[in-house]
Design an enzyme around this catalytic site. Structure first.
Site, PDB file in Angstrom:
ATOM      1  N   SER A 113       0.967  -1.317  -0.067  1.00 15.91           N
ATOM      2  CA  SER A 113       0.214  -0.010   0.101  1.00 15.91           C
ATOM      3  C   SER A 113       0.929   1.370   0.139  1.00 15.91           C
ATOM      4  CB  SER A 113      -0.973   0.100   1.165  1.00 15.91           C
ATOM      5  OG  SER A 113      -2.036   0.800   0.852  1.00 15.91           O
TER       6      SER A 113
ATOM      7  N   HIS B 220      -4.918  -1.487  -4.023  1.00 15.15           N
ATOM      8  CA  HIS B 220      -6.220  -1.837  -3.577  1.00 15.15           C
ATOM      9  C   HIS B 220      -7.261  -1.667  -4.651  1.00 15.15           C
ATOM     10  CE1 HIS B 220      -4.103  -2.380   0.287  1.00 15.15           C
ATOM     11  NE2 HIS B 220      -4.059  -0.947   0.447  1.00 15.15           N
TER      12      HIS B 220
END
Length: 240
Positions: A133, A169
């Site tokens: 991330s 994501h």
């Protein structure tokens, strides 16, 4: 050390543990394998700057590294660096693994402590850079982030080791894909690579050479600008 400058930028690499809070999963093991260590335990340094060096997160990552059999250290910057010379510490690693959280805060704090320069030096020396991330976005020029609030916004001041935008994501948060497409289409972000959860992008030097996955059915995506729109092409990753 890797023979070439190597980054594995991911939306994965960590999972709930059986007897520990976290375990490192296939993407992280792949990053460790890329370092080519033989005859000893690989040296892996974790950074949780994007979580404000949360002690719980630091402890959980240390447990995960122990389960995996890595020689583990962490570099924290709150309230001060925990090692005398952070740049020297990073250069001594085989793999640097960066936790998710606020990429905007991570970039600001790293620059205050000259970790932007230290990360580039480690990358140039063959230390494998990886993470999840925020720990994927940071290596690129920018991407999408919730660092500023619930509504996703662009971040465009990444370290720029890789000359691309990055979307993380991509399948798990419905607002990520349309915003990445808009930002590439209007030129806010350059050519970009994106990952569903469980997918990683392997860069050798600055070329994206392979997408890999620890999850069945997940994909990677390549975005390029065409006029005022983005054209998205799916990349089927190799299953680890």
């Amino acid at each position: 050390m890797a023979a070439q400058r190597t980054i594995l930028a991911t939306s994965g690499g960590l999972r709930p543990g059986e007897r520990t809070y976290f375990e490192f999963s296939e993407l992280t093991q792949f990053a460790v394998d890329l370092a080519g260590v033989t005859g000893r335990a690989p040296r892996l340094c974790t950074l949780a700057t994007a979580c404000g060096d949360n002690p719980h997160v630091l402890h959980a990552l240390a447990e995960a590294a122990k389960v995996a059999g890595y020689e583990h250290s962490h570099l924290q910057l709150f309230t001060m660096p925990n090692v005398p010379d952070p740049a020297e510490h990073l250069l001594a690693q085989d793999v640097i693994w960066v936790m998710g959280g606020s990429v905007a805060n991570l970039l600001a704090v790293w620059r205050v402590h000259a970790l932007d320069e230290a990360m580039r030096a480690a990358w140039e020396a063959g230390v494998v850079l990886t993470g999840v991330s925020a720990g994927s976005l940071c290596w690129h020029t920018g991407g999408t982030t919730d660092s500023f609030g619930i509504d996703l916004r662009p971040v465009t001041n990444g370290l720029g080791l890789l000359p691309y935008g990055n979307g993380v994501h991509y399948d798990a948060e419905e607002r990520r894909r349309p915003l990445m497409q808009r930002l590439v289409g209007d030129g806010t972000l350059p050519e970009s690579y994106c990952t569903d959860d469980g997918v990683g992008l392997l860069y050798r030097d600055t070329e994206m050479v392979e997408a890999v996955s620890e999850r069945d059915g997940a994909g990677a995506y390549h975005l390029v600008r065409d006029g005022d729109a983005a054209v998205e092409t799916r990349i089927d990753p190799r299953r680890l």
